[in-house]
Design a protein around this motif. Structure first.
Motif, PDB file in Angstrom:
ATOM      1  N   MET A   1      -1.692  24.114  -9.225  1.00 57.36           N
ATOM      2  CA  MET A   1      -1.488  22.902  -9.983  1.00 57.36           C
ATOM      3  C   MET A   1      -2.756  22.585 -10.767  1.00 57.36           C
ATOM      4  SD  MET A   1       0.552  19.955  -8.092  1.00 57.36           S
ATOM      5  CE  MET A   1       0.922  20.298  -6.415  1.00 57.36           C
ATOM      6  N   ASP A   2      -2.557  21.980 -11.927  1.00 57.87           N
ATOM      7  CA  ASP A   2      -3.708  21.592 -12.719  1.00 57.87           C
ATOM      8  C   ASP A   2      -3.964  20.085 -12.590  1.00 57.87           C
ATOM      9  OD1 ASP A   2      -1.855  20.327 -14.333  1.00 57.87           O
ATOM     10  OD2 ASP A   2      -2.074  21.700 -16.008  1.00 57.87           O
ATOM     11  N   ARG A   3      -4.998  19.642 -13.272  1.00 60.40           N
ATOM     12  CA  ARG A   3      -5.428  18.241 -13.198  1.00 60.40           C
ATOM     13  C   ARG A   3      -4.302  17.286 -13.597  1.00 60.40           C
ATOM     14  NH1 ARG A   3      -8.632  14.204 -16.225  1.00 60.40           N
ATOM     15  NH2 ARG A   3     -10.283  13.531 -14.814  1.00 60.40           N
ATOM     16  N   THR A   4      -3.615  17.605 -14.680  1.00 57.14           N
ATOM     17  CA  THR A   4      -2.551  16.740 -15.180  1.00 57.14           C
ATOM     18  C   THR A   4      -1.423  16.596 -14.159  1.00 57.14           C
ATOM     19  OG1 THR A   4      -3.085  17.416 -17.437  1.00 57.14           O
ATOM     20  CG2 THR A   4      -0.929  16.414 -17.094  1.00 57.14           C
ATOM     21  N   GLN A   5      -1.076  17.675 -13.516  1.00 58.30           N
ATOM     22  CA  GLN A   5      -0.016  17.621 -12.506  1.00 58.30           C
ATOM     23  C   GLN A   5      -0.439  16.768 -11.314  1.00 58.30           C
ATOM     24  OE1 GLN A   5       0.198  21.896 -12.317  1.00 58.30           O
ATOM     25  NE2 GLN A   5       2.315  21.889 -13.068  1.00 58.30           N
ATOM     26  N   HIS A   6      -1.680  16.913 -10.878  1.00 60.72           N
ATOM     27  CA  HIS A   6      -2.155  16.086  -9.761  1.00 60.72           C
ATOM     28  C   HIS A   6      -2.194  14.612 -10.149  1.00 60.72           C
ATOM     29  CE1 HIS A   6      -3.028  18.927  -6.589  1.00 60.72           C
ATOM     30  NE2 HIS A   6      -3.533  19.754  -7.494  1.00 60.72           N
ATOM     31  N   ALA A  10      -0.168  11.636  -8.363  1.00 65.28           N
ATOM     32  CA  ALA A  10      -0.883  10.441  -7.898  1.00 65.28           C
ATOM     33  C   ALA A  10      -0.204   9.190  -8.447  1.00 65.28           C
ATOM     34  CB  ALA A  10      -2.346  10.492  -8.316  1.00 65.28           C
ATOM     35  N   ASP A  11       0.166   9.220  -9.716  1.00 66.77           N
ATOM     36  CA  ASP A  11       0.844   8.079 -10.337  1.00 66.77           C
ATOM     37  C   ASP A  11       2.175   7.799  -9.662  1.00 66.77           C
ATOM     38  OD1 ASP A  11       1.022   6.058 -12.473  1.00 66.77           O
ATOM     39  OD2 ASP A  11       2.686   7.307 -13.174  1.00 66.77           O
ATOM     40  N   GLU A  12       2.930   8.854  -9.392  1.00 67.99           N
ATOM     41  CA  GLU A  12       4.216   8.696  -8.704  1.00 67.99           C
ATOM     42  C   GLU A  12       4.020   8.115  -7.306  1.00 67.99           C
ATOM     43  OE1 GLU A  12       7.721  11.507  -6.890  1.00 67.99           O
ATOM     44  OE2 GLU A  12       6.712  12.190  -8.703  1.00 67.99           O
ATOM     45  N   ALA A  13       3.008   8.576  -6.608  1.00 70.77           N
ATOM     46  CA  ALA A  13       2.736   8.079  -5.258  1.00 70.77           C
ATOM     47  C   ALA A  13       2.326   6.614  -5.283  1.00 70.77           C
ATOM     48  CB  ALA A  13       1.647   8.925  -4.596  1.00 70.77           C
ATOM     49  N   VAL A  14       1.560   6.211  -6.290  1.00 68.78           N
ATOM     50  CA  VAL A  14       1.177   4.796  -6.415  1.00 68.78           C
ATOM     51  C   VAL A  14       2.415   3.938  -6.624  1.00 68.78           C
ATOM     52  CG1 VAL A  14       0.024   3.140  -7.944  1.00 68.78           C
ATOM     53  CG2 VAL A  14      -1.177   5.189  -7.204  1.00 68.78           C
ATOM     54  N   THR A  15       3.328   4.421  -7.442  1.00 68.80           N
ATOM     55  CA  THR A  15       4.572   3.685  -7.685  1.00 68.80           C
ATOM     56  C   THR A  15       5.363   3.521  -6.395  1.00 68.80           C
ATOM     57  OG1 THR A  15       4.665   4.475  -9.963  1.00 68.80           O
ATOM     58  CG2 THR A  15       6.735   3.693  -9.008  1.00 68.80           C
ATOM     59  N   VAL A  48      -1.508   9.604  -0.138  1.00 68.81           N
ATOM     60  CA  VAL A  48      -1.091  10.714  -0.999  1.00 68.81           C
ATOM     61  C   VAL A  48      -1.666  10.523  -2.406  1.00 68.81           C
ATOM     62  CG1 VAL A  48       0.908  11.805  -2.109  1.00 68.81           C
ATOM     63  CG2 VAL A  48       0.994  11.230   0.324  1.00 68.81           C
ATOM     64  N   ALA A  49      -1.595   9.307  -2.922  1.00 66.37           N
ATOM     65  CA  ALA A  49      -2.121   9.027  -4.260  1.00 66.37           C
ATOM     66  C   ALA A  49      -3.620   9.284  -4.333  1.00 66.37           C
ATOM     67  CB  ALA A  49      -1.815   7.586  -4.652  1.00 66.37           C
ATOM     68  N   ARG A  50      -4.353   8.797  -3.335  1.00 67.66           N
ATOM     69  CA  ARG A  50      -5.815   9.014  -3.312  1.00 67.66           C
ATOM     70  C   ARG A  50      -6.146  10.499  -3.214  1.00 67.66           C
ATOM     71  NH1 ARG A  50      -5.444   4.452  -0.093  1.00 67.66           N
ATOM     72  NH2 ARG A  50      -5.569   5.669   1.810  1.00 67.66           N
ATOM     73  N   THR A  51      -5.363  11.231  -2.442  1.00 71.47           N
ATOM     74  CA  THR A  51      -5.610  12.664  -2.288  1.00 71.47           C
ATOM     75  C   THR A  51      -5.407  13.406  -3.602  1.00 71.47           C
ATOM     76  OG1 THR A  51      -4.952  12.560   0.039  1.00 71.47           O
ATOM     77  CG2 THR A  51      -4.914  14.737  -1.010  1.00 71.47           C
ATOM     78  N   HIS A  52      -4.297  13.132  -4.271  1.00 70.49           N
ATOM     79  CA  HIS A  52      -4.052  13.798  -5.552  1.00 70.49           C
ATOM     80  C   HIS A  52      -5.088  13.395  -6.595  1.00 70.49           C
ATOM     81  CE1 HIS A  52      -0.527  16.224  -4.903  1.00 70.49           C
ATOM     82  NE2 HIS A  52       0.058  15.225  -4.262  1.00 70.49           N
ATOM     83  N   ALA A  53      -5.504  12.155  -6.588  1.00 73.60           N
ATOM     84  CA  ALA A  53      -6.535  11.722  -7.537  1.00 73.60           C
ATOM     85  C   ALA A  53      -7.861  12.431  -7.261  1.00 73.60           C
ATOM     86  CB  ALA A  53      -6.714  10.210  -7.465  1.00 73.60           C
ATOM     87  N   ALA A  54      -8.190  12.600  -5.999  1.00 70.19           N
ATOM     88  CA  ALA A  54      -9.425  13.303  -5.638  1.00 70.19           C
ATOM     89  C   ALA A  54      -9.360  14.774  -6.041  1.00 70.19           C
ATOM     90  CB  ALA A  54      -9.682  13.175  -4.139  1.00 70.19           C
ATOM     91  N   ILE A  55      -8.211  15.402  -5.825  1.00 68.54           N
ATOM     92  CA  ILE A  55      -8.050  16.797  -6.227  1.00 68.54           C
ATOM     93  C   ILE A  55      -8.140  16.909  -7.752  1.00 68.54           C
ATOM     94  CG2 ILE A  55      -6.442  18.750  -6.319  1.00 68.54           C
ATOM     95  CD1 ILE A  55      -5.424  17.789  -3.541  1.00 68.54           C
ATOM     96  N   ALA A  56      -7.508  15.992  -8.451  1.00 67.48           N
ATOM     97  CA  ALA A  56      -7.553  16.009  -9.919  1.00 67.48           C
ATOM     98  C   ALA A  56      -8.984  15.877 -10.414  1.00 67.48           C
ATOM     99  CB  ALA A  56      -6.688  14.882 -10.478  1.00 67.48           C
TER     100      ALA A  56
END
Length: 66
Positions: A1-6, A10-15, A48-56
């Motif tokens: 996965m790339d930055r945009t996907q993460h 993250a955005d979906e998880a925040v929602t 989940v959102a924080r994790t994806h944001a950190a990976i991004a």
């Protein structure tokens, strides 16, 4: 996965976290029976959102020049 996907995940998880937090608040003002479950689910999606944001953040930013 790339930055945009993460970032999208993250955005979906925040929602989802927001919707579950709203449900927790709604139940807290009435039955309170389901409040802990909704609050826990909201916290899980927040994680989940924080994790994806950190990976991004670890991925290089993409530009239109790439």
């Amino acid at each position: 996965m790339d930055r945009t996907q993460h970032l999208a995940l993250a955005d979906e998880a925040v929602t989802r976290a927001t919707r579950l937090a709203e449900e927790a608040a709604r139940h807290a003002s009435s039955t309170r029976e389901h409040t802990p479950a909704y609050a826990a689910a909201s916290e899980a999606w927040s994680t989940v959102a924080r994790t994806h944001a950190a990976i991004a953040a670890l991925h290089p930013a993409t530009t239109s020049e790439d």
